[in-house]
Design a protein around this motif. Structure first.
Motif, PDB file in Angstrom:
ATOM      1  N   VAL A 274       8.120   0.739   0.146  1.00 34.60           N
ATOM      2  CA  VAL A 274       8.097   2.051  -0.510  1.00 34.60           C
ATOM      3  C   VAL A 274       6.816   2.204  -1.317  1.00 34.60           C
ATOM      4  CG1 VAL A 274       9.204   3.483  -2.273  1.00 34.60           C
ATOM      5  CG2 VAL A 274      10.601   2.289  -0.572  1.00 34.60           C
ATOM      6  N   PHE A 275       6.434   1.173  -2.030  1.00 35.73           N
ATOM      7  CA  PHE A 275       5.200   1.170  -2.811  1.00 35.73           C
ATOM      8  C   PHE A 275       4.016   1.567  -1.928  1.00 35.73           C
ATOM      9  CE2 PHE A 275       1.464  -1.225  -4.319  1.00 35.73           C
ATOM     10  CZ  PHE A 275       1.402  -0.863  -5.658  1.00 35.73           C
ATOM     11  N   ASP A 276       3.889   0.909  -0.774  1.00 33.73           N
ATOM     12  CA  ASP A 276       2.759   1.185   0.109  1.00 33.73           C
ATOM     13  C   ASP A 276       2.814   2.614   0.659  1.00 33.73           C
ATOM     14  OD1 ASP A 276       1.762  -1.375  -0.248  1.00 33.73           O
ATOM     15  OD2 ASP A 276       2.699  -2.174   1.573  1.00 33.73           O
ATOM     16  N   ARG A 277       4.009   3.080   1.027  1.00 33.01           N
ATOM     17  CA  ARG A 277       4.123   4.429   1.590  1.00 33.01           C
ATOM     18  C   ARG A 277       3.789   5.494   0.553  1.00 33.01           C
ATOM     19  NH1 ARG A 277       9.038   2.566   3.702  1.00 33.01           N
ATOM     20  NH2 ARG A 277      10.215   4.051   2.419  1.00 33.01           N
ATOM     21  N   VAL A 278       4.282   5.298  -0.669  1.00 28.44           N
ATOM     22  CA  VAL A 278       4.008   6.288  -1.722  1.00 28.44           C
ATOM     23  C   VAL A 278       2.519   6.347  -2.015  1.00 28.44           C
ATOM     24  CG1 VAL A 278       4.335   6.809  -4.169  1.00 28.44           C
ATOM     25  CG2 VAL A 278       6.308   6.225  -2.748  1.00 28.44           C
ATOM     26  N   LEU A 279       1.869   5.189  -2.093  1.00 29.20           N
ATOM     27  CA  LEU A 279       0.430   5.185  -2.380  1.00 29.20           C
ATOM     28  C   LEU A 279      -0.348   5.889  -1.274  1.00 29.20           C
ATOM     29  CD1 LEU A 279       1.212   3.354  -4.710  1.00 29.20           C
ATOM     30  CD2 LEU A 279      -0.717   1.878  -4.123  1.00 29.20           C
ATOM     31  N   GLY A 280       0.107   5.754  -0.031  1.00 24.38           N
ATOM     32  CA  GLY A 280      -0.550   6.475   1.054  1.00 24.38           C
ATOM     33  C   GLY A 280      -0.417   7.980   0.907  1.00 24.38           C
ATOM     34  N   ARG A 281       0.705   8.429   0.366  1.00 25.35           N
ATOM     35  CA  ARG A 281       0.949   9.867   0.246  1.00 25.35           C
ATOM     36  C   ARG A 281       0.232  10.486  -0.950  1.00 25.35           C
ATOM     37  NH1 ARG A 281       7.213  10.565   0.385  1.00 25.35           N
ATOM     38  NH2 ARG A 281       6.670  12.780   0.500  1.00 25.35           N
ATOM     39  N   ILE A 282       0.074   9.728  -2.036  1.00 24.63           N
ATOM     40  CA  ILE A 282      -0.583  10.310  -3.211  1.00 24.63           C
ATOM     41  C   ILE A 282      -2.088  10.356  -3.053  1.00 24.63           C
ATOM     42  CG2 ILE A 282       1.305   9.585  -4.721  1.00 24.63           C
ATOM     43  CD1 ILE A 282      -0.609   7.437  -5.863  1.00 24.63           C
ATOM     44  N   HIS A 283      -2.609   9.640  -2.063  1.00 25.66           N
ATOM     45  CA  HIS A 283      -4.062   9.611  -1.867  1.00 25.66           C
ATOM     46  C   HIS A 283      -4.606  11.014  -1.677  1.00 25.66           C
ATOM     47  CE1 HIS A 283      -7.938   8.766   0.076  1.00 25.66           C
ATOM     48  NE2 HIS A 283      -7.883   7.581  -0.506  1.00 25.66           N
ATOM     49  N   GLU A 284      -3.919  11.826  -0.874  1.00 27.59           N
ATOM     50  CA  GLU A 284      -4.401  13.186  -0.580  1.00 27.59           C
ATOM     51  C   GLU A 284      -4.354  14.082  -1.806  1.00 27.59           C
ATOM     52  OE1 GLU A 284      -2.376  14.821   2.755  1.00 27.59           O
ATOM     53  OE2 GLU A 284      -2.972  13.196   4.117  1.00 27.59           O
ATOM     54  N   LEU A 285      -3.488  13.764  -2.769  1.00 28.46           N
ATOM     55  CA  LEU A 285      -3.381  14.569  -3.987  1.00 28.46           C
ATOM     56  C   LEU A 285      -4.440  14.191  -5.016  1.00 28.46           C
ATOM     57  CD1 LEU A 285       0.510  14.441  -4.435  1.00 28.46           C
ATOM     58  CD2 LEU A 285      -0.840  16.469  -3.814  1.00 28.46           C
ATOM     59  N   GLY A 286      -5.152  13.099  -4.780  1.00 23.73           N
ATOM     60  CA  GLY A 286      -6.128  12.632  -5.765  1.00 23.73           C
ATOM     61  C   GLY A 286      -5.478  11.952  -6.952  1.00 23.73           C
TER      62      GLY A 286
ATOM     63  N   SER B 290      -2.045 -10.376  -6.706  1.00 26.43           N
ATOM     64  CA  SER B 290      -3.487 -10.085  -6.727  1.00 26.43           C
ATOM     65  C   SER B 290      -3.998  -9.572  -5.380  1.00 26.43           C
ATOM     66  CB  SER B 290      -4.282 -11.315  -7.174  1.00 26.43           C
ATOM     67  OG  SER B 290      -4.095 -12.395  -6.271  1.00 26.43           O
ATOM     68  N   ASP B 291      -3.532 -10.165  -4.277  1.00 25.73           N
ATOM     69  CA  ASP B 291      -4.001  -9.716  -2.965  1.00 25.73           C
ATOM     70  C   ASP B 291      -3.582  -8.271  -2.703  1.00 25.73           C
ATOM     71  OD1 ASP B 291      -5.171 -12.154  -2.510  1.00 25.73           O
ATOM     72  OD2 ASP B 291      -3.534 -12.921  -1.249  1.00 25.73           O
ATOM     73  N   ARG B 292      -2.337  -7.956  -3.022  1.00 23.89           N
ATOM     74  CA  ARG B 292      -1.850  -6.592  -2.795  1.00 23.89           C
ATOM     75  C   ARG B 292      -2.586  -5.601  -3.695  1.00 23.89           C
ATOM     76  NH1 ARG B 292       2.439  -4.122  -0.333  1.00 23.89           N
ATOM     77  NH2 ARG B 292       3.166  -6.144   0.392  1.00 23.89           N
ATOM     78  N   ILE B 293      -2.805  -5.974  -4.948  1.00 22.68           N
ATOM     79  CA  ILE B 293      -3.505  -5.083  -5.870  1.00 22.68           C
ATOM     80  C   ILE B 293      -4.907  -4.784  -5.350  1.00 22.68           C
ATOM     81  CG2 ILE B 293      -4.484  -4.889  -8.194  1.00 22.68           C
ATOM     82  CD1 ILE B 293      -2.046  -6.533  -9.183  1.00 22.68           C
ATOM     83  N   ASN B 294      -5.561  -5.797  -4.833  1.00 24.64           N
ATOM     84  CA  ASN B 294      -6.928  -5.609  -4.352  1.00 24.64           C
ATOM     85  C   ASN B 294      -6.997  -4.793  -3.067  1.00 24.64           C
ATOM     86  OD1 ASN B 294      -8.947  -6.883  -6.132  1.00 24.64           O
ATOM     87  ND2 ASN B 294      -7.704  -8.718  -5.843  1.00 24.64           N
ATOM     88  N   ARG B 295      -5.852  -4.585  -2.422  1.00 27.14           N
ATOM     89  CA  ARG B 295      -5.828  -3.745  -1.213  1.00 27.14           C
ATOM     90  C   ARG B 295      -5.570  -2.280  -1.535  1.00 27.14           C
ATOM     91  NH1 ARG B 295      -2.401  -7.856   0.938  1.00 27.14           N
ATOM     92  NH2 ARG B 295      -0.624  -6.401   0.996  1.00 27.14           N
ATOM     93  N   ILE B 296      -5.252  -1.957  -2.777  1.00 24.91           N
ATOM     94  CA  ILE B 296      -4.946  -0.574  -3.151  1.00 24.91           C
ATOM     95  C   ILE B 296      -6.171   0.308  -2.930  1.00 24.91           C
ATOM     96  CG2 ILE B 296      -4.354   0.924  -5.104  1.00 24.91           C
ATOM     97  CD1 ILE B 296      -2.613  -1.339  -6.192  1.00 24.91           C
TER      98      ILE B 296
END
Length: 287
Positions: free
Chosen positions: A134-146, A162-168
């Protein structure tokens, strides 16, 4: 279920005068429960601390703007936070808590109301890590909103994720100096990892929550070296806030006027005070 103490009802007038446009980049509204009920599965119950009280505090301290962060006690029902944004008439921005069921229409509506980010709790006493899919999907969706994402972590989570944070791929904000513990010193691994993380141009950090970093006694001066190191690491990507009304404080309840003066002690160079006006204006779109 834990009950929280109320905030200090008698803040002092800060010694230091805040500049026009100064922003409290981390505060909450709680209830009132009669109008905005708390989540049934909450881990704590706060005393009501509504919009009117927040405005009175900000007016007294000299804070022109604020960012109202959705807290876990209201869960994914962002109604109280959005109501405060509407009543603030542009004075406030918001950070929501959402789950995988949030619709595009709901995100668009919150954007229109002044929401500029989402928050995910990883903190153990608030339920631990979210569903990472869910975390990954939500971050993908908010990208377009800035929008950006706010990460509320325990110190050890900085290492574990740390690895996941650096992939944001969107701007991300670390709450409360990563909740590192002052007694561990500046060389502790989580804090060194946090400092390293600040080389990432998408990384922001809030130098608030001193009472959580400190051993827990006012005036929380043992948090100063950590805040100063973070400010020096990324002066253009650091924010400050009161964390009013200070949920889950069990030792020494902060005085919000004293926290303003503590923040000034964070800023060895007057240029570092950009964390009050310029930095939040850029991230949250204040004029």
């Amino acid at each position: 279920m834990k009950s929280c103490l109320p905030p200090d009802a008698n803040p002092i007038k800060p010694i230091n005068k805040l500049p026009p446009g100064a922003c409290d980049a981390h505060c909450h509204v709680f209830g009132p429960a009669s109008k905005f009920p708390y989540a049934a599965d909450r881990s704590y119950t706060p005393p009501d601390a509504g919009f009117e009280e927040l405005v009175r505090l900000h007016d007294f301290l000299g804070l022109s703007r604020g960012v109202i962060v959705q807290a876990s006690c209201h869960g994914t029902d962002n109604t109280a936070m959005v109501d405060a944004l509407q009543r603030g008439n542009g004075r406030y921005r918001g950070v929501a808590i959402v789950d995988g069921a949030v619709t595009d229409e709901q995100l668009a509506d919150m954007n229109q109301q002044g929401v500029r980010g989402v928050r995910f709790n990883f903190v153990a006493h608030l339920g631990g890590a979210p569903d990472l899919d869910v975390f990954d999907r939500v971050l993908g969706r908010i990208h377009e909103l800035g929008w950006h994402v706010v990460l509320h972590l325990d110190a050890q989570d900085i290492l574990a994720y740390s690895d996941r944070i650096n992939r944001i791929q969107v701007p991300f904000v670390i709450d409360h100096m990563g909740r590192v513990r002052a007694e561990g010193g500046l060389e502790q691994k989580p804090f060194q990892e946090l400092l390293e993380l600040m080389h990432n141009p998408l990384a922001w950090v809030k130098v608030c929550g001193s009472e959580r970093v400190s051993v827990g006694r006012r005036p929380f001066d043992d948090a100063i070296p950590f805040a100063q190191a973070l400010i020096e690491a990324a002066p253009d990507r650091v924010l400050w806030g009161t964390d009013w009304p200070h949920p889950n404080i069990s030792k020494d309840m902060p005085n919000d006027g004293e926290l303003v003066d503590l923040m000034f002690r964070f800023c060895k160079d007057p240029e570092h005070r950009r964390l009050l006006v310029d930095n939040p204006a850029r991230l949250y779109g204040f004029p």
